[in-house]
Design a protein around this motif. Structure first.
Motif, PDB file in Angstrom:
ATOM      1  N   GLU A   1      -4.216  -7.195   8.151  1.00 55.13           N
ATOM      2  CA  GLU A   1      -3.306  -8.311   7.876  1.00 55.13           C
ATOM      3  C   GLU A   1      -4.102  -9.611   7.725  1.00 55.13           C
ATOM      4  OE1 GLU A   1      -0.067 -10.297   6.942  1.00 55.13           O
ATOM      5  OE2 GLU A   1       0.350  -8.315   7.743  1.00 55.13           O
ATOM      6  N   ALA A   2      -5.005  -9.867   8.652  1.00 56.47           N
ATOM      7  CA  ALA A   2      -5.838 -11.078   8.580  1.00 56.47           C
ATOM      8  C   ALA A   2      -6.721 -11.066   7.331  1.00 56.47           C
ATOM      9  CB  ALA A   2      -6.695 -11.199   9.843  1.00 56.47           C
ATOM     10  N   LEU A   3      -7.225  -9.896   6.971  1.00 52.29           N
ATOM     11  CA  LEU A   3      -8.068  -9.771   5.782  1.00 52.29           C
ATOM     12  C   LEU A   3      -7.279 -10.126   4.523  1.00 52.29           C
ATOM     13  CD1 LEU A   3     -10.614  -7.032   4.957  1.00 52.29           C
ATOM     14  CD2 LEU A   3      -8.936  -7.691   3.267  1.00 52.29           C
ATOM     15  N   LEU A   4      -6.098  -9.561   4.364  1.00 46.34           N
ATOM     16  CA  LEU A   4      -5.282  -9.854   3.183  1.00 46.34           C
ATOM     17  C   LEU A   4      -4.915 -11.330   3.120  1.00 46.34           C
ATOM     18  CD1 LEU A   4      -2.961  -6.720   2.953  1.00 46.34           C
ATOM     19  CD2 LEU A   4      -4.794  -7.373   1.382  1.00 46.34           C
ATOM     20  N   HIS A   5      -4.621 -11.918   4.263  1.00 51.35           N
ATOM     21  CA  HIS A   5      -4.290 -13.340   4.312  1.00 51.35           C
ATOM     22  C   HIS A   5      -5.507 -14.187   3.920  1.00 51.35           C
ATOM     23  CE1 HIS A   5      -2.326 -17.029   5.519  1.00 51.35           C
ATOM     24  NE2 HIS A   5      -3.399 -17.334   6.214  1.00 51.35           N
ATOM     25  N   GLY A   6      -6.667 -13.814   4.430  1.00 50.75           N
ATOM     26  CA  GLY A   6      -7.885 -14.591   4.182  1.00 50.75           C
ATOM     27  C   GLY A   6      -8.461 -14.437   2.788  1.00 50.75           C
ATOM     28  N   GLU A   7      -8.324 -13.253   2.211  1.00 50.16           N
ATOM     29  CA  GLU A   7      -8.950 -12.964   0.912  1.00 50.16           C
ATOM     30  C   GLU A   7      -7.993 -13.083  -0.269  1.00 50.16           C
ATOM     31  OE1 GLU A   7     -12.182 -12.547   0.545  1.00 50.16           O
ATOM     32  OE2 GLU A   7     -12.544 -12.573   2.712  1.00 50.16           O
ATOM     33  N   GLY A   8      -6.693 -12.960   0.002  1.00 53.49           N
ATOM     34  CA  GLY A   8      -5.709 -12.993  -1.072  1.00 53.49           C
ATOM     35  C   GLY A   8      -5.487 -11.609  -1.633  1.00 53.49           C
ATOM     36  N   PRO A   9      -4.249 -11.131  -1.610  1.00 51.46           N
ATOM     37  CA  PRO A   9      -3.949  -9.776  -2.054  1.00 51.46           C
ATOM     38  C   PRO A   9      -4.380  -9.485  -3.494  1.00 51.46           C
ATOM     39  CG  PRO A   9      -2.008 -10.788  -1.046  1.00 51.46           C
ATOM     40  CD  PRO A   9      -3.071 -11.833  -1.116  1.00 51.46           C
ATOM     41  N   ALA A  10      -4.320 -10.472  -4.369  1.00 52.85           N
ATOM     42  CA  ALA A  10      -4.667 -10.243  -5.778  1.00 52.85           C
ATOM     43  C   ALA A  10      -6.135  -9.872  -5.953  1.00 52.85           C
ATOM     44  CB  ALA A  10      -4.340 -11.475  -6.610  1.00 52.85           C
ATOM     45  N   ASN A  11      -6.992 -10.282  -5.025  1.00 53.09           N
ATOM     46  CA  ASN A  11      -8.410  -9.936  -5.100  1.00 53.09           C
ATOM     47  C   ASN A  11      -8.684  -8.523  -4.599  1.00 53.09           C
ATOM     48  OD1 ASN A  11      -9.218 -12.499  -6.106  1.00 53.09           O
ATOM     49  ND2 ASN A  11      -8.993 -13.309  -4.036  1.00 53.09           N
ATOM     50  N   VAL A  12      -7.815  -8.046  -3.719  1.00 54.14           N
ATOM     51  CA  VAL A  12      -7.961  -6.702  -3.155  1.00 54.14           C
ATOM     52  C   VAL A  12      -7.379  -5.658  -4.106  1.00 54.14           C
ATOM     53  CG1 VAL A  12      -7.340  -5.203  -1.220  1.00 54.14           C
ATOM     54  CG2 VAL A  12      -7.957  -7.592  -0.797  1.00 54.14           C
ATOM     55  N   ASN A  13      -6.197  -5.934  -4.626  1.00 56.64           N
ATOM     56  CA  ASN A  13      -5.546  -5.037  -5.582  1.00 56.64           C
ATOM     57  C   ASN A  13      -4.549  -5.845  -6.404  1.00 56.64           C
ATOM     58  OD1 ASN A  13      -4.098  -3.159  -7.023  1.00 56.64           O
ATOM     59  ND2 ASN A  13      -3.715  -1.806  -5.290  1.00 56.64           N
ATOM     60  N   PRO A  14      -4.922  -6.229  -7.617  1.00 58.84           N
ATOM     61  CA  PRO A  14      -4.042  -7.062  -8.426  1.00 58.84           C
ATOM     62  C   PRO A  14      -2.774  -6.364  -8.919  1.00 58.84           C
ATOM     63  CG  PRO A  14      -6.001  -6.448  -9.675  1.00 58.84           C
ATOM     64  CD  PRO A  14      -6.196  -5.948  -8.266  1.00 58.84           C
ATOM     65  N   THR A  15      -2.636  -5.071  -8.642  1.00 55.56           N
ATOM     66  CA  THR A  15      -1.461  -4.334  -9.117  1.00 55.56           C
ATOM     67  C   THR A  15      -0.421  -4.078  -8.031  1.00 55.56           C
ATOM     68  OG1 THR A  15      -2.408  -2.141  -8.671  1.00 55.56           O
ATOM     69  CG2 THR A  15      -2.932  -3.143 -10.808  1.00 55.56           C
ATOM     70  N   ALA A  16      -0.652  -4.578  -6.815  1.00 58.32           N
ATOM     71  CA  ALA A  16       0.274  -4.302  -5.707  1.00 58.32           C
ATOM     72  C   ALA A  16       0.553  -5.572  -4.902  1.00 58.32           C
ATOM     73  CB  ALA A  16      -0.312  -3.229  -4.781  1.00 58.32           C
ATOM     74  N   THR A  17       1.739  -5.618  -4.310  1.00 54.86           N
ATOM     75  CA  THR A  17       2.114  -6.758  -3.470  1.00 54.86           C
ATOM     76  C   THR A  17       1.362  -6.693  -2.136  1.00 54.86           C
ATOM     77  OG1 THR A  17       3.916  -5.628  -2.325  1.00 54.86           O
ATOM     78  CG2 THR A  17       4.460  -6.711  -4.434  1.00 54.86           C
ATOM     79  N   HIS A  18       1.425  -7.779  -1.413  1.00 56.35           N
ATOM     80  CA  HIS A  18       0.808  -7.842  -0.076  1.00 56.35           C
ATOM     81  C   HIS A  18       1.312  -6.705   0.805  1.00 56.35           C
ATOM     82  CE1 HIS A  18       0.945  -9.047   4.172  1.00 56.35           C
ATOM     83  NE2 HIS A  18      -0.198  -9.677   3.944  1.00 56.35           N
ATOM     84  N   ASP A  19       2.629  -6.532   0.864  1.00 60.33           N
ATOM     85  CA  ASP A  19       3.206  -5.506   1.739  1.00 60.33           C
ATOM     86  C   ASP A  19       2.826  -4.095   1.298  1.00 60.33           C
ATOM     87  OD1 ASP A  19       4.305  -7.498   3.293  1.00 60.33           O
ATOM     88  OD2 ASP A  19       6.301  -7.344   2.410  1.00 60.33           O
ATOM     89  N   GLN A  20       2.804  -3.862  -0.017  1.00 59.89           N
ATOM     90  CA  GLN A  20       2.394  -2.549  -0.523  1.00 59.89           C
ATOM     91  C   GLN A  20       0.930  -2.269  -0.149  1.00 59.89           C
ATOM     92  OE1 GLN A  20       3.229  -3.332  -4.656  1.00 59.89           O
ATOM     93  NE2 GLN A  20       5.032  -2.020  -4.662  1.00 59.89           N
ATOM     94  N   GLN A  21       0.085  -3.282  -0.294  1.00 65.05           N
ATOM     95  CA  GLN A  21      -1.330  -3.102   0.026  1.00 65.05           C
ATOM     96  C   GLN A  21      -1.543  -2.813   1.497  1.00 65.05           C
ATOM     97  OE1 GLN A  21      -4.222  -5.784  -1.761  1.00 65.05           O
ATOM     98  NE2 GLN A  21      -2.575  -6.568  -3.042  1.00 65.05           N
ATOM     99  N   LEU A  22      -0.853  -3.556   2.336  1.00 63.82           N
ATOM    100  CA  LEU A  22      -0.994  -3.340   3.775  1.00 63.82           C
ATOM    101  C   LEU A  22      -0.579  -1.916   4.128  1.00 63.82           C
ATOM    102  CD1 LEU A  22      -1.876  -4.730   6.358  1.00 63.82           C
ATOM    103  CD2 LEU A  22       0.483  -5.500   6.674  1.00 63.82           C
ATOM    104  N   ALA A  23       0.517  -1.448   3.554  1.00 67.07           N
ATOM    105  CA  ALA A  23       0.976  -0.076   3.802  1.00 67.07           C
ATOM    106  C   ALA A  23      -0.037   0.940   3.268  1.00 67.07           C
ATOM    107  CB  ALA A  23       2.339   0.148   3.162  1.00 67.07           C
ATOM    108  N   ASN A  24      -0.575   0.698   2.079  1.00 63.42           N
ATOM    109  CA  ASN A  24      -1.556   1.615   1.490  1.00 63.42           C
ATOM    110  C   ASN A  24      -2.840   1.689   2.308  1.00 63.42           C
ATOM    111  OD1 ASN A  24       0.197   2.122  -0.632  1.00 63.42           O
ATOM    112  ND2 ASN A  24      -0.805   0.715  -2.036  1.00 63.42           N
ATOM    113  N   ILE A  25      -3.330   0.542   2.746  1.00 66.28           N
ATOM    114  CA  ILE A  25      -4.567   0.509   3.533  1.00 66.28           C
ATOM    115  C   ILE A  25      -4.359   1.220   4.863  1.00 66.28           C
ATOM    116  CG2 ILE A  25      -6.216  -0.979   4.737  1.00 66.28           C
ATOM    117  CD1 ILE A  25      -5.644  -3.088   2.482  1.00 66.28           C
ATOM    118  N   ARG A  26      -3.224   0.957   5.482  1.00 67.84           N
ATOM    119  CA  ARG A  26      -2.946   1.587   6.775  1.00 67.84           C
ATOM    120  C   ARG A  26      -2.656   3.074   6.637  1.00 67.84           C
ATOM    121  NH1 ARG A  26      -0.027  -3.624   9.558  1.00 67.84           N
ATOM    122  NH2 ARG A  26      -1.959  -4.470  10.424  1.00 67.84           N
ATOM    123  N   ALA A  27      -2.264   3.531   5.452  1.00 70.26           N
ATOM    124  CA  ALA A  27      -2.092   4.969   5.224  1.00 70.26           C
ATOM    125  C   ALA A  27      -3.465   5.653   5.151  1.00 70.26           C
ATOM    126  CB  ALA A  27      -1.313   5.210   3.941  1.00 70.26           C
TER     127      ALA A  27
END
Length: 116
Positions: free
Chosen positions: A71-97
């Motif tokens: 959660e802190a990583l996505l907030h600090g880096e910006g979700p679009a830099n991690v995966n520009p095709t998914a929302t913040h919540d989708q990314q958090l769920a995907n990473i935690r999966a």
């Protein structure tokens, strides 16, 4: 002093993320702070591989930043830099999966990457 520019680390990557890295649109790779990645540093090369294939993509490490959790990583880096095709919540769920809570507890690494 160690010359880190010659070091190449091989890491597996799922197809969907591999394609984003190869296209240059994914600039932050998320990993758990496993002991073998704790000393990852700017200037090193990562060779991403799709597991079970010969497909690879090499990137340069620009920076490595440690966070307490995803959660802190996505907030600090910006979700679009991690995966520009998914929302913040989708990314958090995907990473935690991919990484269960006991892995996340080791710490999260944001690895800024660029194509050579």
């Amino acid at each position: 002093m160690t010359d880190t520019t010659a070091r190449v680390r091989e890491l597996n990557l799922y197809r969907q993320y591999f394609d984003l890295v190869a296209a240059g649109t994914k600039t932050i790779e998320v990993r758990v702070k496993y002991p073998h990645l704790a000393d990852l540093a700017a200037g090193e090369t990562i060779r991403f591989r799709i597991k079970g294939t010969d497909e690879t993509c090499e990137v340069k490490v620009v920076r490595v930043t440690e966070y307490t959790d995803f959660e802190a990583l996505l907030h600090g880096e910006g979700p679009a830099n991690v995966n520009p095709t998914a929302t913040h919540d989708q990314q958090l769920a995907n990473i935690r999966a991919i990484y269960p809570p006991e892995k996340e507890a080791l710490g999260a690494l944001a690895i800024e990457i660029s194509l050579p």
